[in-house]
Design an enzyme around this catalytic site. Structure first.
Site, PDB file in Angstrom:
ATOM      1  CB  SER A 167      -0.880  -0.066   1.152  1.00 60.65           C
ATOM      2  OG  SER A 167      -1.495   1.292   1.220  1.00 60.65           O
ATOM      3  N   GLY A 220      -0.271   4.443   0.027  1.00 58.28           N
ATOM      4  CA  GLY A 220      -1.235   5.646   0.325  1.00 58.28           C
ATOM      5  C   GLY A 220      -1.913   6.221  -0.806  1.00 58.28           C
ATOM      6  CB  ALA A 221      -2.431   9.557  -2.014  1.00 55.00           C
ATOM      7  N   GLY A 246      -6.710   1.304   4.509  1.00 50.09           N
ATOM      8  CA  GLY A 246      -6.234   0.207   4.333  1.00 50.09           C
ATOM      9  C   GLY A 246      -6.906  -1.220   4.444  1.00 50.09           C
ATOM     10  CG  ASP A 247      -8.614  -1.929   8.324  1.00 51.16           C
ATOM     11  OD1 ASP A 247      -7.284  -2.488   8.302  1.00 51.16           O
ATOM     12  OD2 ASP A 247      -9.053  -0.997   9.227  1.00 51.16           O
TER      13      ASP A 247
END
Length: 309
Positions: free
Chosen positions: A217, A219-220, A248-249
């Site tokens: 991941s 982020g943006a 994230g979940d």
């Protein structure tokens, strides 16, 4: 049935204030409470996508009863939490309405005894018998062995149940060595695991440590995925602004639902990124904006190829 495991369940409490300033008193304009912990967030999104979900982990005390009471009002989610003598933790999120920034305070969780850990393992192995996939999510409460996720990964693999691991630190390092089907670290967690701050190199290193598929991941900047079949990058069409709690979940829910639906990897990643962005846009932390999701999922740019990673 999809099984989600949240060993350190929580009651998530969100306070909204007009402006958060240190060393001053604040008048709270809005308070919300709901069952929390990463796996419970994942379960809520999976249920909203139409999947049958069972949640397990530990619950105890008055806070634990509040979590379970609220779970009864969550359609599609079955409560299989294991009782303990300690009290379930609380997490406090303070949202600055002016900036949208969130300050998070996380309690450590109850002390788990060896007998309680053994009882959970027995319950978990029973639940695996009817599971189509399992997600192992979040931190470990005090008393749970640091190699707990490695044990749970091995149990899932012994039962031929695909397993996704989403944790950090030493539990992640040991869990990866047990060869989970998917791991989903963020960029910092991946760098800590591998020692590399280059996401492309770090995903390769994490695969060499045992993970079949690594989904990082960023982020943006979306998600980067690598496995034996290829490498892909999924990026949202634009940056979104809001509360990132639970984003994230929601990505984990997208990946797990795509797995059980046997979607191609590009479609799984597009769903995961769209759900993550729609969670940032939702008015309540950890929920997702369905209209935004349905719009975004067709706009996610997925690049890469299906050659060996």
């Amino acid at each position: 049935m999809i099984l989600t495991v949240t060993l350190n369940t929580a009651l998530d409490i969100t306070y909204r204030v007009r402006s958060l300033r240190p060393h001053t008193s604040h008048r709270v304009t809005e308070v919300t409470e709901r069952p929390g912990g990463k796996g419970l967030n994942v379960a809520r999104v999976l249920a909203a996508l139409g999947h049958e979900v069972t949640v397990t982990g530990f619950t105890g005390g008055a806070t634990g009863r509040a979590v379970q009471d609220q779970l009864t009002y969550t359609p599609g989610v079955v409560d299989a939490l294991v009782p303990v003598t300690g009290s379930t933790r609380r997490t406090i999120a303070v949202v600055d309405a002016g900036t949208g920034d969130t300050t998070q305070l996380n309690e450590p969780g109850p002390e788990i005894t060896p007998a309680e850990w053994s009882a959970f393992q027995e319950a978990y192995e029973h639940l695996l018998r009817s599971a189509s996939a399992v997600a192992l999510c979040g931190s470990l409460p005090p008393g749970v062995p640091v190699g707990a996720y490695a044990q749970l990964v091995r149990a899932a693999r012994a039962s031929a149940v695909p397993v996704l691991l989403d944790t950090s630190g030493e539990p992640l390092r040991r869990g990866v060595a047990a060869r989970p089907d998917i791991v989903k670290p963020n960029a910092d967690e991946l760098a800590e695991l591998t020692g590399s701050h280059d996401p492309s190199q770090a995903t390769r290193d994490a695969r060499r440590r045992g993970a079949h598929t690594v989904v990082a991941s960023l982020g943006a900047d979306g998600l980067l995925a690598a496995n034996a079949d290829g490498r892909w990058r999924a990026v949202p069409p634009r940056r979104v602004h809001g509360n990132p709690t639970g984003a994230g979940d929601s990505a984990v829910a997208g990946l797990l639902s795509g797995l059980v639906e046997r979607l191609p990897w590009p479609d799984r990643l597009a769903r995961a990124v769209a759900l993550s962005a729609a969670t940032v846009l939702a008015p309540t932390a950890g929920e997702f904006d369905r209209a935004a999701y349905e719009t975004l999922v067709g706009q996610i740019a997925v690049t890469g190829d299906a050659t060996a990673a």
